[in-house]
Every structure is written in C-alpha cells, then in structure tokens.
Scaffold this motif. Structure first.
Motif, PDB file in Angstrom:
ATOM      1  N   ARG A 100     -10.316   0.331  -0.138  1.00  0.00           N
ATOM      2  CA  ARG A 100     -10.443  -1.020  -0.709  1.00  0.00           C
ATOM      3  C   ARG A 100      -9.263  -1.909  -0.366  1.00  0.00           C
ATOM      4  NH1 ARG A 100     -12.056  -1.377  -6.804  1.00  0.00           N
ATOM      5  NH2 ARG A 100     -11.957  -3.568  -6.210  1.00  0.00           N
ATOM      6  N   ARG A 101      -8.062  -1.363  -0.449  1.00  0.00           N
ATOM      7  CA  ARG A 101      -6.887  -2.178  -0.139  1.00  0.00           C
ATOM      8  C   ARG A 101      -6.885  -2.608   1.321  1.00  0.00           C
ATOM      9  NH1 ARG A 101      -2.184  -2.065  -3.518  1.00  0.00           N
ATOM     10  NH2 ARG A 101      -1.208  -3.122  -1.749  1.00  0.00           N
ATOM     11  N   LEU A 102      -7.275  -1.722   2.222  1.00  0.00           N
ATOM     12  CA  LEU A 102      -7.341  -2.096   3.639  1.00  0.00           C
ATOM     13  C   LEU A 102      -8.385  -3.181   3.868  1.00  0.00           C
ATOM     14  CD1 LEU A 102      -7.062   1.394   5.385  1.00  0.00           C
ATOM     15  CD2 LEU A 102      -5.320  -0.407   5.319  1.00  0.00           C
ATOM     16  N   ALA A 103      -9.532  -3.060   3.177  1.00  0.00           N
ATOM     17  CA  ALA A 103     -10.575  -4.090   3.296  1.00  0.00           C
ATOM     18  C   ALA A 103     -10.087  -5.418   2.728  1.00  0.00           C
ATOM     19  CB  ALA A 103     -11.845  -3.636   2.584  1.00  0.00           C
ATOM     20  N   LEU A 121       0.833  -1.199   0.000  1.00  0.00           N
ATOM     21  CA  LEU A 121       0.000   0.000   0.000  1.00  0.00           C
ATOM     22  C   LEU A 121       0.870   1.252   0.000  1.00  0.00           C
ATOM     23  CD1 LEU A 121      -2.737   1.378   0.119  1.00  0.00           C
ATOM     24  CD2 LEU A 121      -2.718   1.082   2.611  1.00  0.00           C
ATOM     25  N   GLU A 122       1.956   1.245   0.746  1.00  0.00           N
ATOM     26  CA  GLU A 122       2.841   2.405   0.796  1.00  0.00           C
ATOM     27  C   GLU A 122       3.465   2.675  -0.574  1.00  0.00           C
ATOM     28  OE1 GLU A 122       6.457   4.236   3.552  1.00  0.00           O
ATOM     29  OE2 GLU A 122       5.849   2.135   3.788  1.00  0.00           O
ATOM     30  N   GLN A 123       3.907   1.614  -1.249  1.00  0.00           N
ATOM     31  CA  GLN A 123       4.492   1.767  -2.583  1.00  0.00           C
ATOM     32  C   GLN A 123       3.450   2.256  -3.590  1.00  0.00           C
ATOM     33  OE1 GLN A 123       5.884  -2.275  -2.936  1.00  0.00           O
ATOM     34  NE2 GLN A 123       7.999  -1.729  -2.417  1.00  0.00           N
ATOM     35  N   ALA A 124       2.229   1.728  -3.473  1.00  0.00           N
ATOM     36  CA  ALA A 124       1.159   2.152  -4.381  1.00  0.00           C
ATOM     37  C   ALA A 124       0.832   3.624  -4.177  1.00  0.00           C
ATOM     38  CB  ALA A 124      -0.079   1.296  -4.173  1.00  0.00           C
ATOM     39  N   TYR A 142      -7.860 -11.011   3.547  1.00  0.00           N
ATOM     40  CA  TYR A 142      -6.796 -12.008   3.343  1.00  0.00           C
ATOM     41  C   TYR A 142      -6.260 -12.508   4.677  1.00  0.00           C
ATOM     42  CZ  TYR A 142      -6.747 -10.395  -1.504  1.00  0.00           C
ATOM     43  OH  TYR A 142      -7.106 -10.075  -2.794  1.00  0.00           O
ATOM     44  N   GLU A 143      -6.154 -11.600   5.660  1.00  0.00           N
ATOM     45  CA  GLU A 143      -5.666 -12.014   6.990  1.00  0.00           C
ATOM     46  C   GLU A 143      -6.607 -12.989   7.646  1.00  0.00           C
ATOM     47  OE1 GLU A 143      -5.087  -8.399   9.092  1.00  0.00           O
ATOM     48  OE2 GLU A 143      -3.318  -7.796   7.927  1.00  0.00           O
TER      49      GLU A 143
END
Length: 250
Positions: free
Chosen positions: A238-241, A77-80, A246-247
């Motif tokens: 969305r990425r956090l969701a 997420l940081e790279q994105a 996945y976790e």
C-alpha cells in the motif's frame, strides 16, 4: 539500490514463494486440519465459528483493539518497517507468555488460548496500521486489517487475488462503509477452517504432556511472527502504491 527498490525485490520474492510446492510443515498441518475437521462435532464447529464471528465483529465495530499509539504519518517506509519489527517482537513475547501459561494448564486452558491468541493478533494488526500511517478509526482500514488476517491464513491460490486488491486499495476501499457488507457476506465456515488448518499442527503440540508450556510458547511466538511478516508486506504494498500516486501528482 534505494530502500523502496529493495522492498520491491523482497515483495517479488515473497509473492513467488506462494507458488512453490508446499513444505512438510504445510502438508502436515493440512493433514491434521482435515482429520480434525472430520471428527469435530458440528456443535463444536459452530461454537468455533461463532467465536471467530464475535472477534471479527469487535474488530469492525469495537474500540477494544484501538492502540494508544498515534497514527505515524511522517515516517518513511524504512522507518515504518523498523518500528513494525519492534512492535511485532513485543507481541511475540506477549503471545509466547500466554501460550506457555495455557500450554502448562492442559486441555481446558488451551480452550481459552484460541480466542486469546486471536485477540493478541488483532491488537498487533491495529498497532501496525498506525505505524504505517493508516488510522483504524476509518472503517475501511478495519476491513484491510481483516483482509491481512485472511491473507495470512488463506491457501496460496487465493493470495494473489487478495494482493491485487491491496495494490488498488484506494479504489477498493470506496465500497466499504459502516453498513458492514463484508461482515454479512463473509463465508464464516471457510474463514475459520482456513485459520484453524494453518495453526493446528503447531497448536496440537501444546497438548502433549510434559512439553505443553514450551510448545505453546513456540507455537504462539511463530504464529505471531508469521502474521507480522504478512502484515509488513501488505502495508508495504500500500505504501508503495501511495508513493507512486503522490509522485504522479507532483
């Protein structure tokens, strides 16, 4: 604090800002929008609505905005976020150059600026989708792009509802297929008015003699910056969701 926790805090602050009293610029923009809507003939209103419809149709069904960039599925997420800021900066420069050119050309050139600016913004959103790992070949991702566009230019009272849809997009997207119910059901008049109201104050300065080029560059630069910020946060949600889901599977 890890990066995802930092992002969650930023998202919370961002959402809280929707409930603040509108600032002077927002109030001025709304007043300008109301006055313009009152004097624009129905024929012109219909033309603007049809222009917005055509661009949305291209977004949903065309290949015009498809980026050359591959879908970045391996970025954190940081790279994105970092790549997204670089892409937004590039499109701000493109939009500023376009705004300066049309601003210097007077009213006729400003008429060209309306669809050109939307096209630049749609190309930006398509590219950001790939940065965050979502393929724009997928129809529901194009719906999401239009939802981001709508979120940016909607009134605050609508935004919370839209953000809840983003958090649950993996279920929300199941209703979207190529039958394009979104396209048929959208309230086009409201859609184009909200968009126009959100940018009118800045774009009106483009018509002032002597400062049209500078005002046009500034307006387009700031408008793209605003859209880019909303897009980053929409994809962060969305990425956090997705990461949380996945976790749970692991």
């Amino acid at each position: 604090m890890d990066y995802e926790e930092k992002v969650r805090q930023e998202l919370e602050n961002w959402e809280n800002s929707f409930y603040k009293t509108p600032g002077l610029l927002e109030k001025a923009s709304k007043k300008v929008g109301d006055k313009i809507n009152a004097i624009i003939p129905a024929k012109v209103q219909n033309t603007i609505t049809e222009t917005v419809k055509a661009i949305v149709r291209t977004t949903l069904f065309g290949a015009e905005y498809m980026p050359k960039r591959m879908v970045e599925r391996s970025l954190t997420l940081e790279q994105a976020d970092e790549q997204a800021r670089q892409v937004i900066s590039l499109y701000q420069k493109i939009a500023a150059a376009e705004g300066a050119g049309t601003g210097a050309g007077g009213i006729l050139f400003n008429a060209v600026d309306f669809p050109a600016l939307i096209a630049i913004k749609m190309k930006l959103l398509f590219e950001l989708a790939h940065v965050y790992g979502y393929s724009t070949n997928v129809f529901s991702e194009r719906i999401f792009i239009l939802s981001l566009f709508q979120l940016t230019y909607s009134q605050n009272r609508k935004r919370s509802m839209m953000l809840n849809r983003f958090r649950d997009w993996n279920n929300e997207k199941l209703q979207w297929s190529s039958d394009a119910e979104y396209y048929k059901d959208l309230d086009w008049e409201t859609f184009q008015k909200e968009y126009r109201d959100a940018i009118d104050f800045r774009k009106m300065l483009q018509l002032v003699p002597g400062i049209g080029a500078v005002a046009g560059a500034w307006a387009n630069y700031s408008i793209v910056e605003e859209l880019g910020g909303f897009a980053i946060n929409g994809y962060r949600i969305r990425r956090l969701a997705d990461n949380a889901r996945y976790e749970q599977w692991e």
